[in-house]
Each structure stands twice: as C-alpha cells, then as structure tokens.
Design a protein around this motif. Structure first.
Motif, mmCIF file in Angstrom:
data_model
loop_
_atom_site.group_PDB
_atom_site.id
_atom_site.type_symbol
_atom_site.label_atom_id
_atom_site.label_comp_id
_atom_site.label_asym_id
_atom_site.label_seq_id
_atom_site.Cartn_x
_atom_site.Cartn_y
_atom_site.Cartn_z
ATOM 1 N N ILE A 176 0.837 -1.200 0.000
ATOM 2 C CA ILE A 176 0.000 0.000 0.000
ATOM 3 C C ILE A 176 0.872 1.251 0.000
ATOM 4 C CG2 ILE A 176 -1.679 1.315 1.358
ATOM 5 C CD1 ILE A 176 -2.840 -1.462 2.189
ATOM 6 N N TYR A 177 1.970 1.235 0.773
ATOM 7 C CA TYR A 177 2.894 2.373 0.757
ATOM 8 C C TYR A 177 3.479 2.551 -0.645
ATOM 9 C CZ TYR A 177 6.871 5.373 1.566
ATOM 10 O OH TYR A 177 7.771 6.401 1.473
ATOM 11 N N ALA A 178 3.831 1.462 -1.311
ATOM 12 C CA ALA A 178 4.379 1.552 -2.671
ATOM 13 C C ALA A 178 3.366 2.175 -3.625
ATOM 14 C CB ALA A 178 4.809 0.170 -3.159
ATOM 15 N N LEU A 179 2.105 1.812 -3.486
ATOM 16 C CA LEU A 179 1.073 2.422 -4.333
ATOM 17 C C LEU A 179 0.950 3.916 -4.054
ATOM 18 C CD1 LEU A 179 -1.688 -0.315 -4.184
ATOM 19 C CD2 LEU A 179 -0.292 0.301 -6.159
ATOM 20 N N VAL A 214 12.637 14.732 -6.365
ATOM 21 C CA VAL A 214 11.290 14.196 -6.615
ATOM 22 C C VAL A 214 11.054 12.969 -5.739
ATOM 23 C CG1 VAL A 214 9.820 13.078 -8.344
ATOM 24 C CG2 VAL A 214 11.127 15.104 -8.955
ATOM 25 N N ALA A 215 12.059 12.104 -5.622
ATOM 26 C CA ALA A 215 11.916 10.897 -4.801
ATOM 27 C C ALA A 215 11.735 11.248 -3.322
ATOM 28 C CB ALA A 215 13.132 9.997 -4.987
ATOM 29 N N VAL A 216 12.458 12.245 -2.845
ATOM 30 C CA VAL A 216 12.321 12.657 -1.438
ATOM 31 C C VAL A 216 10.933 13.244 -1.192
ATOM 32 C CG1 VAL A 216 13.140 14.323 0.288
ATOM 33 C CG2 VAL A 216 14.779 12.990 -1.045
ATOM 34 N N ARG A 217 10.504 14.117 -2.083
ATOM 35 C CA ARG A 217 9.168 14.713 -1.928
ATOM 36 C C ARG A 217 8.076 13.644 -1.995
ATOM 37 N NH1 ARG A 217 9.709 19.909 -5.981
ATOM 38 N NH2 ARG A 217 10.945 21.220 -4.597
ATOM 39 N N ALA A 218 8.220 12.699 -2.931
ATOM 40 C CA ALA A 218 7.230 11.626 -3.067
ATOM 41 C C ALA A 218 7.215 10.747 -1.826
ATOM 42 C CB ALA A 218 7.523 10.797 -4.312
ATOM 43 N N SER A 219 8.377 10.483 -1.255
ATOM 44 C CA SER A 219 8.446 9.652 -0.055
ATOM 45 C C SER A 219 7.759 10.320 1.124
ATOM 46 C CB SER A 219 9.905 9.364 0.298
ATOM 47 O OG SER A 219 10.522 8.649 -0.735
ATOM 48 N N ILE A 220 7.961 11.611 1.278
ATOM 49 C CA ILE A 220 7.331 12.344 2.382
ATOM 50 C C ILE A 220 5.814 12.385 2.206
ATOM 51 C CG2 ILE A 220 7.116 14.620 3.449
ATOM 52 C CD1 ILE A 220 10.145 14.976 2.830
ATOM 53 N N LEU A 221 5.361 12.690 0.996
ATOM 54 C CA LEU A 221 3.920 12.729 0.749
ATOM 55 C C LEU A 221 3.296 11.348 0.907
ATOM 56 C CD1 LEU A 221 1.406 14.301 -0.066
ATOM 57 C CD2 LEU A 221 2.038 13.932 -2.465
ATOM 58 N N LEU A 280 0.292 10.213 3.450
ATOM 59 C CA LEU A 280 -0.930 9.567 2.966
ATOM 60 C C LEU A 280 -1.115 8.187 3.579
ATOM 61 C CD1 LEU A 280 -0.848 10.556 -0.816
ATOM 62 C CD2 LEU A 280 -2.348 11.461 0.965
ATOM 63 N N PHE A 281 -0.014 7.421 3.667
ATOM 64 C CA PHE A 281 -0.113 6.098 4.274
ATOM 65 C C PHE A 281 -0.465 6.212 5.759
ATOM 66 C CE2 PHE A 281 1.608 2.487 6.568
ATOM 67 C CZ PHE A 281 0.908 1.457 5.955
ATOM 68 N N GLY A 282 0.075 7.208 6.429
ATOM 69 C CA GLY A 282 -0.270 7.418 7.830
ATOM 70 C C GLY A 282 -1.758 7.652 8.010
ATOM 71 N N LEU A 283 -2.329 8.498 7.157
ATOM 72 C CA LEU A 283 -3.781 8.732 7.219
ATOM 73 C C LEU A 283 -4.557 7.455 6.910
ATOM 74 C CD1 LEU A 283 -4.096 12.199 5.462
ATOM 75 C CD2 LEU A 283 -4.580 11.667 7.853
ATOM 76 N N PHE A 284 -4.086 6.703 5.922
ATOM 77 C CA PHE A 284 -4.752 5.440 5.576
ATOM 78 C C PHE A 284 -4.725 4.470 6.748
ATOM 79 C CE2 PHE A 284 -4.338 1.045 4.187
ATOM 80 C CZ PHE A 284 -5.512 0.878 3.481
ATOM 81 N N TYR A 285 -3.552 4.336 7.382
ATOM 82 C CA TYR A 285 -3.417 3.378 8.473
ATOM 83 C C TYR A 285 -4.257 3.787 9.693
ATOM 84 C CZ TYR A 285 -1.474 0.008 11.680
ATOM 85 O OH TYR A 285 -1.342 -1.009 12.569
ATOM 86 N N VAL A 286 -4.269 5.069 10.012
ATOM 87 C CA VAL A 286 -5.089 5.524 11.137
ATOM 88 C C VAL A 286 -6.564 5.283 10.835
ATOM 89 C CG1 VAL A 286 -5.803 7.562 12.440
ATOM 90 C CG2 VAL A 286 -3.394 7.182 11.969
ATOM 91 N N ASN A 287 -6.981 5.501 9.598
ATOM 92 C CA ASN A 287 -8.361 5.208 9.219
ATOM 93 C C ASN A 287 -8.633 3.707 9.315
ATOM 94 O OD1 ASN A 287 -11.021 5.895 8.091
ATOM 95 N ND2 ASN A 287 -10.295 4.647 6.385
ATOM 96 N N TYR A 288 -7.669 2.888 8.955
ATOM 97 C CA TYR A 288 -7.828 1.430 9.049
ATOM 98 C C TYR A 288 -8.030 1.009 10.505
ATOM 99 C CZ TYR A 288 -6.598 -3.522 8.800
ATOM 100 O OH TYR A 288 -6.607 -4.878 8.904
ATOM 101 N N VAL A 289 -7.281 1.608 11.408
ATOM 102 C CA VAL A 289 -7.378 1.248 12.827
ATOM 103 C C VAL A 289 -8.635 1.839 13.460
ATOM 104 C CG1 VAL A 289 -6.277 1.544 15.079
ATOM 105 C CG2 VAL A 289 -4.896 0.947 13.090
ATOM 106 N N GLU A 290 -8.907 3.110 13.202
ATOM 107 C CA GLU A 290 -10.010 3.819 13.860
ATOM 108 C C GLU A 290 -11.355 3.663 13.160
ATOM 109 O OE1 GLU A 290 -9.831 5.428 16.769
ATOM 110 O OE2 GLU A 290 -7.724 4.857 16.933
ATOM 111 N N GLN A 291 -11.342 3.198 11.904
ATOM 112 C CA GLN A 291 -12.574 2.994 11.126
ATOM 113 C C GLN A 291 -13.400 4.269 10.985
ATOM 114 O OE1 GLN A 291 -13.649 -0.037 9.569
ATOM 115 N NE2 GLN A 291 -11.489 -0.455 9.917
ATOM 116 N N TRP A 292 -12.735 5.377 10.634
ATOM 117 C CA TRP A 292 -13.451 6.626 10.400
ATOM 118 C C TRP A 292 -14.373 6.499 9.191
ATOM 119 C CZ3 TRP A 292 -8.220 9.554 10.553
ATOM 120 C CH2 TRP A 292 -7.842 9.752 11.872
#
Length: 96
Positions: free
Chosen positions: A9-12, A54-61, A65-77
């Motif tokens: 998912i992080y790779a995507l 570009v790679a550094v900026r993409a990694s940070i973004l 995004l993955f952090g938001l996805f994972y928190v949503n996965y855990v909290e079920q917002w």
C-alpha cells in the motif's frame, strides 16, 4: 494488517505521490533566460529535472498519505458502508 500489505500500500501511495510531485518546480527552456536548446532535444523538456528531490518529496507525501490510511484502518473513520452509494448491503465472503 500484514506488513507485506503495508509495504504494498505504501508503494502504491509512493507511485501516486511521485506523479503528483513530478511537475513541481520544473522549468522549460522558454522560462530560463539564456538556455539554448540543442539540436535533437525537445523544446518542452525540463532543464532542471532533479530525480532525487522528486523521490524525497514523493516519499514524504506517501508517508503522510499512508499514515492517514493506516489511522483510518485502525479507527474505522470511513468504512465500506459509508461509501456504499448504491444502498445495497456490502457483499459477504460467499458473494451473497
């Protein structure tokens, strides 16, 4: 969630982020004074492409995004039932 799923998912998210941040800060020869386009080069090609940035900026973004996805996965917002616009109940494992 499996760690392999998290990596996938992080790779995507990283690929999506790379395409989003790719055009940020690029300059064409028309925008840079004194730059001469050599024979055989496209006039629309960027003169200051920095793939490492570009790679550094993409990694940070992607990390954000993955952090938001994972928190949503855990909290079920937002769940499948929340985005079900057809009004039908979600399909169970048997397909009924």
């Amino acid at each position: 969630m499996n760690w392999t799923s998290m990596v996938a998912i992080y790779a995507l998210f990283w690929v999506l982020s790379a395409f989003v941040v790719l055009p940020i800060g690029l300059r064409t020869p028309d925008e840079v004074e004194g730059h001469v386009v050599e024979k055989g080069h496209a006039t629309s090609a960027p003169v200051n492409f920095r793939p490492r940035l570009v790679a550094v900026r993409a990694s940070i973004l992607a990390l954000a995004l993955f952090g938001l996805f994972y928190v949503n996965y855990v909290e079920q917002w937002i769940t499948v039932a929340d985005i079900n616009i057809l009004g039908k109940p979600p399909v169970d494992d048997l397909g009924y």
